[in-house]
Design a protein around this motif. Structure first.
Motif, PDB file in Angstrom:
ATOM      1  N   LEU A 216      -5.266   4.490  35.531  1.00 59.38           N
ATOM      2  CA  LEU A 216      -4.545   4.705  33.706  1.00 59.38           C
ATOM      3  C   LEU A 216      -3.823   5.588  34.327  1.00 59.38           C
ATOM      4  O   LEU A 216      -3.844   6.639  34.878  1.00 59.38           O
ATOM      5  CB  LEU A 216      -5.467   4.753  32.719  1.00 59.38           C
ATOM      6  CG  LEU A 216      -6.436   3.627  33.149  1.00 59.38           C
ATOM      7  CD1 LEU A 216      -7.878   3.225  32.686  1.00 59.38           C
ATOM      8  CD2 LEU A 216      -5.299   1.846  32.468  1.00 59.38           C
ATOM      9  N   ASP A 217      -2.051   5.878  33.712  1.00 63.03           N
ATOM     10  CA  ASP A 217      -1.274   7.113  33.839  1.00 63.03           C
ATOM     11  C   ASP A 217      -0.389   7.130  33.110  1.00 63.03           C
ATOM     12  O   ASP A 217      -0.142   6.590  32.695  1.00 63.03           O
ATOM     13  CB  ASP A 217      -1.248   7.715  35.250  1.00 63.03           C
ATOM     14  CG  ASP A 217      -0.707   9.464  35.620  1.00 63.03           C
ATOM     15  OD1 ASP A 217      -0.539   9.487  34.754  1.00 63.03           O
ATOM     16  OD2 ASP A 217      -1.158   9.172  36.761  1.00 63.03           O
ATOM     17  N   VAL A 218       0.176   8.418  32.425  1.00 63.34           N
ATOM     18  CA  VAL A 218       0.519   8.380  31.909  1.00 63.34           C
ATOM     19  C   VAL A 218       2.604   7.903  32.064  1.00 63.34           C
ATOM     20  O   VAL A 218       2.290   7.476  33.031  1.00 63.34           O
ATOM     21  CB  VAL A 218       1.389   9.571  30.967  1.00 63.34           C
ATOM     22  CG1 VAL A 218      -0.153  10.455  30.959  1.00 63.34           C
ATOM     23  CG2 VAL A 218       1.388  10.524  32.384  1.00 63.34           C
ATOM     24  N   THR A 219       3.875   7.981  31.324  1.00 62.16           N
ATOM     25  CA  THR A 219       4.593   7.422  32.433  1.00 62.16           C
ATOM     26  C   THR A 219       5.816   7.986  31.313  1.00 62.16           C
ATOM     27  O   THR A 219       5.356   8.032  30.081  1.00 62.16           O
ATOM     28  CB  THR A 219       5.169   5.373  32.199  1.00 62.16           C
ATOM     29  OG1 THR A 219       6.623   5.983  33.186  1.00 62.16           O
ATOM     30  CG2 THR A 219       5.262   4.952  31.075  1.00 62.16           C
ATOM     31  N   ALA A 220       7.391   7.841  31.744  1.00 61.69           N
ATOM     32  CA  ALA A 220       8.031   8.525  31.632  1.00 61.69           C
ATOM     33  C   ALA A 220       8.838   7.179  30.324  1.00 61.69           C
ATOM     34  O   ALA A 220       8.212   6.358  29.943  1.00 61.69           O
ATOM     35  CB  ALA A 220       8.851   9.297  32.027  1.00 61.69           C
ATOM     36  N   THR A 221       9.359   7.927  28.635  1.00 55.37           N
ATOM     37  CA  THR A 221      10.105   7.443  27.980  1.00 55.37           C
ATOM     38  C   THR A 221      11.608   7.996  27.996  1.00 55.37           C
ATOM     39  O   THR A 221      12.081   8.209  28.947  1.00 55.37           O
ATOM     40  CB  THR A 221       9.414   7.585  26.833  1.00 55.37           C
ATOM     41  OG1 THR A 221      10.142   8.755  26.169  1.00 55.37           O
ATOM     42  CG2 THR A 221       8.383   7.855  26.709  1.00 55.37           C
ATOM     43  N   ALA A 222      12.376   7.113  27.789  1.00 61.49           N
ATOM     44  CA  ALA A 222      14.245   6.906  27.486  1.00 61.49           C
ATOM     45  C   ALA A 222      14.794   6.866  25.908  1.00 61.49           C
ATOM     46  O   ALA A 222      15.295   6.704  25.709  1.00 61.49           O
ATOM     47  CB  ALA A 222      14.926   5.955  28.248  1.00 61.49           C
ATOM     48  N   ASP A 223      13.789   7.220  24.596  1.00 60.93           N
ATOM     49  CA  ASP A 223      13.616   7.227  23.794  1.00 60.93           C
ATOM     50  C   ASP A 223      14.066   8.952  22.953  1.00 60.93           C
ATOM     51  O   ASP A 223      14.433   8.689  22.067  1.00 60.93           O
ATOM     52  CB  ASP A 223      12.918   6.204  23.481  1.00 60.93           C
ATOM     53  CG  ASP A 223      11.370   7.536  23.415  1.00 60.93           C
ATOM     54  OD1 ASP A 223      11.358   7.725  23.915  1.00 60.93           O
ATOM     55  OD2 ASP A 223      10.225   6.993  22.683  1.00 60.93           O
ATOM     56  N   THR A 224      14.453   9.984  23.688  1.00 58.48           N
ATOM     57  CA  THR A 224      15.162  11.340  23.796  1.00 58.48           C
ATOM     58  C   THR A 224      16.817  10.924  23.657  1.00 58.48           C
ATOM     59  O   THR A 224      17.455  10.245  24.460  1.00 58.48           O
ATOM     60  CB  THR A 224      14.202  12.002  24.009  1.00 58.48           C
ATOM     61  OG1 THR A 224      14.279  11.406  25.973  1.00 58.48           O
ATOM     62  CG2 THR A 224      12.813  11.894  23.889  1.00 58.48           C
ATOM     63  N   PRO A 225      17.019  12.226  22.447  1.00 55.45           N
ATOM     64  CA  PRO A 225      18.663  12.524  23.193  1.00 55.45           C
ATOM     65  C   PRO A 225      19.041  12.777  24.347  1.00 55.45           C
ATOM     66  O   PRO A 225      18.555  13.057  25.350  1.00 55.45           O
ATOM     67  CB  PRO A 225      18.966  13.592  22.327  1.00 55.45           C
ATOM     68  CG  PRO A 225      17.371  13.557  21.068  1.00 55.45           C
ATOM     69  CD  PRO A 225      16.267  12.983  21.823  1.00 55.45           C
ATOM     70  N   ARG A 226      19.867  11.410  24.778  1.00 58.87           N
ATOM     71  CA  ARG A 226      20.322  12.198  26.781  1.00 58.87           C
ATOM     72  C   ARG A 226      19.976  11.963  27.553  1.00 58.87           C
ATOM     73  O   ARG A 226      20.119  12.549  28.016  1.00 58.87           O
ATOM     74  CB  ARG A 226      21.414  13.301  26.398  1.00 58.87           C
ATOM     75  CG  ARG A 226      21.971  14.104  25.299  1.00 58.87           C
ATOM     76  CD  ARG A 226      22.888  14.937  25.186  1.00 58.87           C
ATOM     77  NE  ARG A 226      23.599  15.327  26.379  1.00 58.87           N
ATOM     78  CZ  ARG A 226      24.532  16.806  27.012  1.00 58.87           C
ATOM     79  NH1 ARG A 226      24.523  17.557  26.134  1.00 58.87           N
ATOM     80  NH2 ARG A 226      25.203  16.377  28.195  1.00 58.87           N
ATOM     81  N   SER A 227      18.466  11.097  26.902  1.00 62.48           N
ATOM     82  CA  SER A 227      18.280  11.108  28.290  1.00 62.48           C
ATOM     83  C   SER A 227      18.242   9.739  29.440  1.00 62.48           C
ATOM     84  O   SER A 227      19.163   9.407  29.442  1.00 62.48           O
ATOM     85  CB  SER A 227      16.868   9.608  28.341  1.00 62.48           C
ATOM     86  OG  SER A 227      16.183   9.282  29.260  1.00 62.48           O
ATOM     87  N   PRO A 228      17.846  10.409  30.995  1.00 63.58           N
ATOM     88  CA  PRO A 228      18.626   9.559  31.934  1.00 63.58           C
ATOM     89  C   PRO A 228      18.544   9.124  32.241  1.00 63.58           C
ATOM     90  O   PRO A 228      18.550   8.796  32.943  1.00 63.58           O
ATOM     91  CB  PRO A 228      19.044  11.556  32.877  1.00 63.58           C
ATOM     92  CG  PRO A 228      17.229  11.918  32.769  1.00 63.58           C
ATOM     93  CD  PRO A 228      17.253  11.979  30.566  1.00 63.58           C
ATOM     94  N   ASN A 229      16.750   8.869  31.740  1.00 61.33           N
ATOM     95  CA  ASN A 229      16.264   7.475  32.391  1.00 61.33           C
ATOM     96  C   ASN A 229      16.833   6.221  32.326  1.00 61.33           C
ATOM     97  O   ASN A 229      16.960   5.806  31.641  1.00 61.33           O
ATOM     98  CB  ASN A 229      14.404   7.509  32.059  1.00 61.33           C
ATOM     99  CG  ASN A 229      13.805   8.461  32.698  1.00 61.33           C
ATOM    100  OD1 ASN A 229      13.982   9.878  33.479  1.00 61.33           O
ATOM    101  ND2 ASN A 229      13.186   9.088  31.375  1.00 61.33           N
ATOM    102  N   ARG A 230      16.389   5.309  33.076  1.00 66.35           N
ATOM    103  CA  ARG A 230      16.873   4.060  33.610  1.00 66.35           C
ATOM    104  C   ARG A 230      15.927   3.460  33.126  1.00 66.35           C
ATOM    105  O   ARG A 230      15.793   2.278  33.842  1.00 66.35           O
ATOM    106  CB  ARG A 230      17.654   3.146  34.537  1.00 66.35           C
ATOM    107  CG  ARG A 230      19.109   4.879  35.185  1.00 66.35           C
ATOM    108  CD  ARG A 230      20.019   3.977  36.542  1.00 66.35           C
ATOM    109  NE  ARG A 230      18.573   4.270  37.643  1.00 66.35           N
ATOM    110  CZ  ARG A 230      18.489   5.249  38.064  1.00 66.35           C
ATOM    111  NH1 ARG A 230      18.997   6.618  38.132  1.00 66.35           N
ATOM    112  NH2 ARG A 230      18.342   4.957  39.756  1.00 66.35           N
ATOM    113  N   MET A 231      15.851   3.269  31.588  1.00 66.20           N
ATOM    114  CA  MET A 231      14.182   2.404  32.061  1.00 66.20           C
ATOM    115  C   MET A 231      13.914   1.487  30.038  1.00 66.20           C
ATOM    116  O   MET A 231      15.104   2.332  29.700  1.00 66.20           O
ATOM    117  CB  MET A 231      12.979   3.157  31.797  1.00 66.20           C
ATOM    118  CG  MET A 231      12.701   4.413  31.230  1.00 66.20           C
ATOM    119  SD  MET A 231      11.467   5.465  31.640  1.00 66.20           S
ATOM    120  CE  MET A 231       9.812   4.448  32.175  1.00 66.20           C
TER     121      MET A 231
END
Ligand code: CO
Ligand code: ZN
Length: 332
Positions: A216-231
């Motif tokens: 059980l752990d946190v994960t990053a999101t891609a729902d913020t302005p200019r997020s570089p995350n490919r998810m």
């Protein structure tokens, strides 16, 4: 549950120094588990149920922090990181030590130097005005501090990574206890030293020899302005079922078991493909002769800052998914 979360995220526990968090969790779960022990590295191991699959559920107690390495004659300290401190996020932040003393992290000339800083440029001011450093010394560990706050269904704090995972585990234990017999041998392990290289989960898994691992752990999101995350992960879209990260390719049978559980119980979920990081699940999966492992992730914005932000509905979805999986015989 919010009270438990607030208590956990405000607790002090940099990697290797998780004892205060462990004491808090031990008090929360004392009446829930059939058996509780602390192993030699400091992992808190709580068994519930018997028979069926032997499942290790892991949530890490430690938070990113630092350790003091050098003091000058005025009470300014240098430090080494414990885990992935983000230099950009540090200027002006406060660091708390075990004796309750607070220091200020600073970097000279931040105004005039827009380039990304390195950790070497920072120091911690522990000058107490009397020629001392308020009882803090070289070798002492510290953790960033900021209080818990809420904004609608969003909650913000330091060390959501991974006290929110600990809170999900505790709440699932409460619901399993209330639900009666548990057809699996479940070990809830509150692990140490994840942020410095997934250390506690490995030794705990070696000792327990589980047939299934769930982190059980946190994960990053891609729902913020200019997020570089490919998810695609975003806040408020449900529990994130991990498919892949840099330390783990989740076996399809584990991923599909989780998806079936979510769909059968009507729990909102999203698939997590994380192009960085890893979790306790990678440590469990490679322990002994190998353990099929997956991860239920809590979507979190601004991971490894003091404003890690999660959504209460996602937290509820994660508790629901974990409880649904554990309260029935597990088929892979
Ligand atoms: Co982390
Ligand atoms: Zn974490």
């Amino acid at each position: 549950m919010k009270e438990t979360i607030k208590k956990l995220v405000e607790a002090w526990g940099p990697s290797g120094f998780e004892h205060q968090v462990r004491a808090l969790i031990q008090a929360e779960v004392a009446d829930l588990a059939d058996e509780i022990r602390t192993d030699s590295l400091g992992n808190l191991i709580c068994r519930m149920g018997s028979g069926g699959a032997r499942v290790m559920v892991a949530a890490h107690m430690d938070e990113i922090g630092l350790i003091l390495t050098y003091r000058d004659d005025k009470g300014f300290f240098r430090f080494s990181p414990l885990g992935g401190l983000i230099p950009d996020s540090l200027t002006g932040h406060r660091v708390r030590f075990e004796n309750g003393v607070t220091g200020v992290i600073h970097r000279e000339g931040a105004f005039r130097r827009p380039e990304t800083p390195t950790l070497d440029e920072f120091f911690i001011d522990l000058d107490d005005g009397n020629g001392g450093s308020a009882g803090v010394q070289v070798g002492d560990p510290g953790a960033l501090f900021r209080p818990y706050e809420e904004r609608g269904t969003r909650i913000m704090a330091k060390s959501m990574d991974d006290r929110i995972g600990c809170a999900v585990a505790i709440e699932a234990m409460r619901r399993l206890k209330a639900g009666g017999d548990i057809p699996n041998e479940v070990y809830f392990v509150f692990t140490v030293q994840e942020e410095v290289g997934v250390r506690g989960a490995r030794t705990a898994a070696f000792g327990l020899e589980p047939t299934l691992g769930i982190a059980l752990d946190v994960t990053a999101t891609a729902d913020t302005p200019r997020s570089p995350n490919r998810m695609v992960v975003g806040l408020g879209k449900g529990a994130a079922i991990k498919v892949h990260d840099l330390g783990l390719v989740v076996p399809p049978a584990v991923k599909e078991m989780m998806i079936r559980a979510a769909e059968s119980a009507g729990i909102p979920y999203q698939l997590e493909l994380l192009a960085m990081g890893s979790t306790d699940a990678s440590g469990i999966s490679l322990s002994g002769s190998g353990v099929p492992s997956g991860c239920i992730s809590i979507p979190c914005r601004y991971v490894h800052t003091t404003s890690e932000t999660v959504d209460l509905n996602d937290v509820e979805a994660c508790v629901g998914l974990l409880t649904t999986i554990l309260q029935k015989p597990i088929e892979l």
